[in-house]
Design a protein around this motif. Structure first.
Motif, mmCIF file in Angstrom:
data_model
loop_
_atom_site.group_PDB
_atom_site.id
_atom_site.type_symbol
_atom_site.label_atom_id
_atom_site.label_comp_id
_atom_site.label_asym_id
_atom_site.label_seq_id
_atom_site.Cartn_x
_atom_site.Cartn_y
_atom_site.Cartn_z
ATOM 1 N N ILE A 144 0.833 -1.206 0.000
ATOM 2 C CA ILE A 144 0.000 0.000 0.000
ATOM 3 C C ILE A 144 0.867 1.255 0.000
ATOM 4 C CG2 ILE A 144 -1.685 1.327 1.338
ATOM 5 C CD1 ILE A 144 -2.874 -1.338 2.268
ATOM 6 N N ASN A 145 1.930 1.249 0.787
ATOM 7 C CA ASN A 145 2.815 2.414 0.836
ATOM 8 C C ASN A 145 3.452 2.695 -0.523
ATOM 9 O OD1 ASN A 145 2.291 2.858 3.541
ATOM 10 N ND2 ASN A 145 4.102 1.748 4.258
ATOM 11 N N ASP A 146 3.911 1.633 -1.167
ATOM 12 C CA ASP A 146 4.548 1.787 -2.481
ATOM 13 C C ASP A 146 3.552 2.300 -3.517
ATOM 14 O OD1 ASP A 146 6.711 0.932 -4.603
ATOM 15 O OD2 ASP A 146 4.850 -0.033 -5.238
ATOM 16 N N TYR A 147 2.395 1.702 -3.581
ATOM 17 C CA TYR A 147 1.375 2.070 -4.564
ATOM 18 C C TYR A 147 0.830 3.474 -4.323
ATOM 19 C CZ TYR A 147 -3.433 2.238 -6.361
ATOM 20 O OH TYR A 147 -4.621 2.623 -6.947
ATOM 21 N N SER A 148 0.545 3.793 -3.069
ATOM 22 C CA SER A 148 -0.108 5.068 -2.764
ATOM 23 C C SER A 148 0.802 6.268 -3.033
ATOM 24 C CB SER A 148 -0.599 5.090 -1.318
ATOM 25 O OG SER A 148 0.477 4.995 -0.412
ATOM 26 N N LYS A 149 2.124 6.054 -3.045
ATOM 27 C CA LYS A 149 3.028 7.160 -3.379
ATOM 28 C C LYS A 149 2.733 7.706 -4.779
ATOM 29 C CE LYS A 149 6.900 5.650 -0.475
ATOM 30 N NZ LYS A 149 8.263 5.036 -0.468
ATOM 31 N N SER A 186 -0.484 -0.110 -12.325
ATOM 32 C CA SER A 186 -0.474 -1.565 -12.188
ATOM 33 C C SER A 186 0.175 -2.290 -13.355
ATOM 34 C CB SER A 186 -1.916 -2.078 -12.017
ATOM 35 O OG SER A 186 -2.525 -1.507 -10.877
ATOM 36 N N CYS A 187 0.361 -1.597 -14.496
ATOM 37 C CA CYS A 187 0.897 -2.315 -15.658
ATOM 38 C C CYS A 187 2.106 -1.655 -16.291
ATOM 39 C CB CYS A 187 -0.189 -2.524 -16.714
ATOM 40 S SG CYS A 187 -0.698 -1.034 -17.594
ATOM 41 N N SER A 188 2.637 -0.592 -15.685
ATOM 42 C CA SER A 188 3.795 0.078 -16.294
ATOM 43 C C SER A 188 4.672 0.655 -15.199
ATOM 44 C CB SER A 188 3.317 1.189 -17.245
ATOM 45 O OG SER A 188 4.402 1.780 -17.913
ATOM 46 N N GLU A 225 6.970 8.468 -13.482
ATOM 47 C CA GLU A 225 7.780 7.255 -13.306
ATOM 48 C C GLU A 225 7.254 6.105 -14.167
ATOM 49 O OE1 GLU A 225 7.773 9.177 -9.113
ATOM 50 O OE2 GLU A 225 6.452 9.022 -10.854
ATOM 51 N N CYS A 226 5.946 6.087 -14.396
ATOM 52 C CA CYS A 226 5.340 5.013 -15.174
ATOM 53 C C CYS A 226 5.696 5.105 -16.658
ATOM 54 C CB CYS A 226 3.829 5.036 -15.004
ATOM 55 S SG CYS A 226 3.265 4.670 -13.318
ATOM 56 N N CYS A 227 6.289 6.226 -17.080
ATOM 57 C CA CYS A 227 6.676 6.402 -18.477
ATOM 58 C C CYS A 227 8.010 5.743 -18.807
ATOM 59 C CB CYS A 227 6.764 7.887 -18.816
ATOM 60 S SG CYS A 227 5.205 8.779 -18.696
ATOM 61 N N GLU A 228 8.790 5.389 -17.797
ATOM 62 C CA GLU A 228 10.133 4.847 -18.054
ATOM 63 C C GLU A 228 10.104 3.627 -18.982
ATOM 64 O OE1 GLU A 228 13.678 2.401 -17.686
ATOM 65 O OE2 GLU A 228 11.648 1.858 -17.044
ATOM 66 N N THR A 248 8.404 17.930 -17.065
ATOM 67 C CA THR A 248 9.317 17.654 -15.948
ATOM 68 C C THR A 248 10.507 18.597 -15.871
ATOM 69 O OG1 THR A 248 10.655 16.099 -17.233
ATOM 70 C CG2 THR A 248 8.712 15.207 -16.101
ATOM 71 N N GLY A 249 10.924 19.175 -17.002
ATOM 72 C CA GLY A 249 12.141 19.985 -16.996
ATOM 73 C C GLY A 249 13.392 19.174 -16.731
ATOM 74 N N ASP A 250 13.319 17.867 -16.951
ATOM 75 C CA ASP A 250 14.428 16.961 -16.646
ATOM 76 C C ASP A 250 15.437 16.971 -17.800
ATOM 77 O OD1 ASP A 250 16.135 14.868 -16.048
ATOM 78 O OD2 ASP A 250 14.543 13.529 -15.359
#
Length: 740
Positions: free
Chosen positions: A257-262, A311-313, A358-361, A429-431
């Motif tokens: 839950i902690n990981d997902y909720s972040k 959940s999928c990326s 992060e899910c775009c990586e 993001t300006g990354d």
């Protein structure tokens, strides 16, 4: 609870509930007394890389072009069918893995049944009473623990069950491992091992064959892992090692839950209206389809889209395919791979605006491999530098043409369209380190088209052969054809591509000569043109479409996802885009979920909130399954395809916030049907996090938080002002854009 819930088990895949950690997918049917879990692993595909490039392409390219320029398109297509179509024509397909079954040993009347998916916790729960015992199952797929976790309990009774499994397609073998464990093996080309183990059980546990038996317990935890040989040579040992955990169920749940909720908690949406969270989700969908009002269902749909992407990326894995990661069919439609003439792109439309960068990586990781593969394809097929990808790719980053379908196959813009995500990600993001890492993709896409583009009779540079994805037209010879020399979608993608490259090269102080050459190419690209009846032209000449209500809206790429057409800067083109869109819809367009989701986004950019809402209703009412997943119509029945979920989520977000041309638009397409609400955490290009509260259709409290130093114009209705933010700065405004 913020989530989905039902009063009966699922009987089909499109009623079942989805769980995933990016790499592993689990679909729970919630059966009573027997549960079926469909397991997937993102890298289980039908085979490894192979060279499919047709050796005849390079020698026949000039002839195909000559025929097209001379108006002999049917002849050009016949030649292209032999010379350009790959050998063999198809790429690899995504595979179903296995089913896990949990057969509980009890009988009698089942009462008080419920099953649910809690979106705040990413946990699926099934509970019911039987014979005075309360049975409960909780299922989640943990990213930290890298496994599926199933918790079974029996209150006021005993828990007895047998856990077994079956491989879905391909070679199969099973093995009892002792120590309350069992394993399944299968796969063609890419092989896998799926291992399950019972831990933390207060009863008797034994294993035999491929089954694990539990008797006399009140609780038990089943862990399931799966690994392929795509990344791990010792894949079976790796799968076993994943389950060597000493953590309690409570700890596994808490870290999950902690990981997902972040990620999930970054954005929240409340659209007001009557609270119907106590009504089963399938009932709500039915009532909504009959014209009922349910603003909470729209918010739920939005949240579900964010849940699915998380959940999928996940970083380090593969991007979401046509079904995310969830597939029960060994031979899925369109191979459940990566279609890159809209669908993979749409999967990530909502990622940045919803704070899921992060899910775009995985998307960019695959794109880097597509670039590498596409350099060989560009050279061997076309004799060009840079890289090219056609309208599909797969786990191997295959870039040769896919299929023998003329309206789609001979199209070279797939890789270029993917590359447009690079600079757009930077805008959010300006990354700079990200941009520097992926600059090579932009550059190589530009290098390919620098070589591949050819001048037509009017002096414009066009892609040839090309097409408008999956559409056809009637040419001057009355033939129904698809190939062309340049299309409006080409112009939009290439205009954005060369513009992005010029900006990136300037920012990174690279390739000044190529940037100057790119500016000259930009000037020679065809303009977006308006037809005699006031619509955006789909091809360089005015043709009659074969399918006037075609599902693809490719000639409107310039409106969305690009911003070459805007209400503010190009009002005549915007009006023509509106007519084009309305024409498509009047002739039956938007018949697939992803197509309707695209319509929502296009209506948003036209600042037509009521039109966006009307099409969102159509999407949810007609193209959404009982489990809220997106449906694609087929003669044999609708199938799950995830892009509509993601496009629809983006469409809802863009009703509330849009950002382009260094401007941030507040409630730009708010429909009258959503007069009250509050959204928190949406992201804008320029690095701004935005919270908006509105009442009676008017913004009353707006908060901006800067993630970096930035300057941007804030626009609401007829008011606007330019603001320079420093990193970490937060300001609050009222509906008149005055300070609070």
């Amino acid at each position: 609870m913020n989530g989905l819930f039902y009063l009966q088990p699922a009987t089909t895949f499109n009623q079942a509930l989805f769980s995933g950690n990016g790499r592993l997918g689990c679909v729970a049917f919630g059966g009573a007394p027997s549960e079926r879990l469909v397991l997937n692993e993102e890298s289980l595909w039908s085979g490894k890389k192979r060279d499919r490039i047709n050796p005849a392409c390079k020698s026949q390219l000039d002839e195909v072009r000559r025929l097209i320029f001379e108006g002999k398109v049917a002849e050009a297509q016949e030649l292209a069918h032999r010379a350009i179509v790959a050998t063999p024509p198809t790429q690899r397909r995504y595979k179903a893995m296995c089913d896990i079954t949990l057969n509980l040993s009890h009988s009698g009347e089942i009462t008080d049944y419920t099953r649910s998916l809690d979106l705040d916790k990413a946990v699926i729960t099934t509970s019911y009473n039987c014979g005075g015992t309360l049975y409960k199952r909780e299922v989640f797929t943990s990213h930290p623990a890298d496994c599926v976790v199933v918790r079974l309990t029996a209150e006021n009774g005993k828990l007895e069950f047998v856990a077994g499994g079956k491989v879905r397609g391909g070679f199969e073998s099973v093995r009892s491992l002792g120590n309350a464990s069992a394993a399944f093996f299968g796969g063609e080309g890419i092989k896998f091992a799926c291992v399950m183990r019972v831990v933390h059980c207060d009863g008797e546990v034994s294993s035999m064959g491929g089954d694990i038996c539990v008797r006399g317990a009140t609780y038990a935890t089943l862990l399931i892992s799966a690994v392929t040989d795509w990344k791990h040579k010792n894949f079976f040992e790796k799968a076993c090692a994943i389950l060597d955990t000493q953590k309690s169920y409570k700890d596994l749940l808490e870290e999950h839950i902690n990981d997902y909720s972040k990620l999930y908690s970054r954005v929240s949406l409340n659209l007001g209206g009557e609270d119907k969270s106590g009504v089963p989700t399938d009932v709500r969908l039915s009532e909504f389809a009959r014209g009922g009002v349910d603003n909470g269902l729209i918010a739920l749909y939005f949240n579900f889209g964010r849940y699915l992407l998380i959940s999928c990326s996940r970083a380090g894995g593969l991007p979401a395919n046509l079904q995310g990661i969830w597939n029960e069919d060994p031979l899925p439609c369109w191979d459940s791979k990566y279609t890159i003439n809209i669908n993979l792109q749409m999967n990530y439309w909502h990622a940045n605006i919803c704070g899921l960068e992060e899910c775009c990586e995985p998307f960019f990781s695959l794109l880097q491999r597509v670039r590498k593969s596409g350099k060989k394809t560009a050279d061997k097929m076309y004799g060009c530098k840079g890289f090219v990808a056609h309208h599909n790719t797969d786990i191997n980053a295959d870039t040769a043409p896919q299929d023998k379908y003329v309206p789609a196959t001979c199209w070279t813009l797939g890789g270029a369209w993917l590359a447009l995500h690079i600079y757009d990600f930077y805008r959010f993001t300006g990354d700079t380190s990200f941009l520097r890492k992926n600059y090579c993709v932009l550059k190589d896409a530009v290098l390919f088209f620098k070589d591949f583009l050819i001048e037509n009779k009017d002096g414009y540079l066009v892609a040839c052969p090309s097409l408008s994805p999956e559409n056809s037209y009637v040419d001057g010879n009355k033939d129904k054809v698809s190939l062309c020399a340049g299309s409006t979608s080409d112009t939009a993608i290439l205009t954005q591509l060369f513009s992005d490259f010029i900006s990136a090269a300037s920012l990174l102080n690279k390739d000044k000569k190529l940037a100057e050459e790119s500016k000259l190419i930009l000037k020679k690209l065809p303009p977006l043109k308006i037809s005699r009846d006031g619509r955006i032209m789909e091809w360089l000449e005015e043709y009659d479409e074969v399918d006037k209500g075609h599902r693809h809206m490719s000639h409107l790429i310039g409106l969305f996802p690009a911003n070459l057409i805007t209400v503010e800067n190009t009002p005549e083109l915007a009006e023509a885009a509106k007519k084009s869109l309305d024409y498509r819809l009047a002739h039956g367009g938007g018949g697939t979920g992803w197509s309707r989701a695209w319509v929502v986004c296009l209506k948003d950019r036209l600042k037509d909130g009521d039109g966006a809402y009307e099409n969102l209703r159509e999407l949810i009412s007609k193209s959404t399954f009982p489990n809220l997943t997106d449906g694609h119509p087929r003669p044999t029945g609708g199938i799950f395809q995830i892009d509509g979920n993601f496009g629809g989520t983006c469409g809802i977000a863009e009703m509330l916030l849009q950002s382009y041309d260094n401007k941030l638009f507040i409630l730009p397409a708010l429909p009258k049907e959503l007069p009250y609400g509050e959204v928190k955490g949406l992201r804008a290009r320029g690095g701004i996090v935005c919270d908006i509260k509105w009442n009676e259709g008017k913004a009353e409290h707006i908060t901006f938080h800067a993630l970096r130093d930035t300057e941007i114009a804030i626009v609401y209705n007829s008011k606007s002002f330019r603001k320079t933010f420093t990193k970490g700065e937060t300001i609050s405004l009222d509906g008149e854009l005055g300070s609070i």
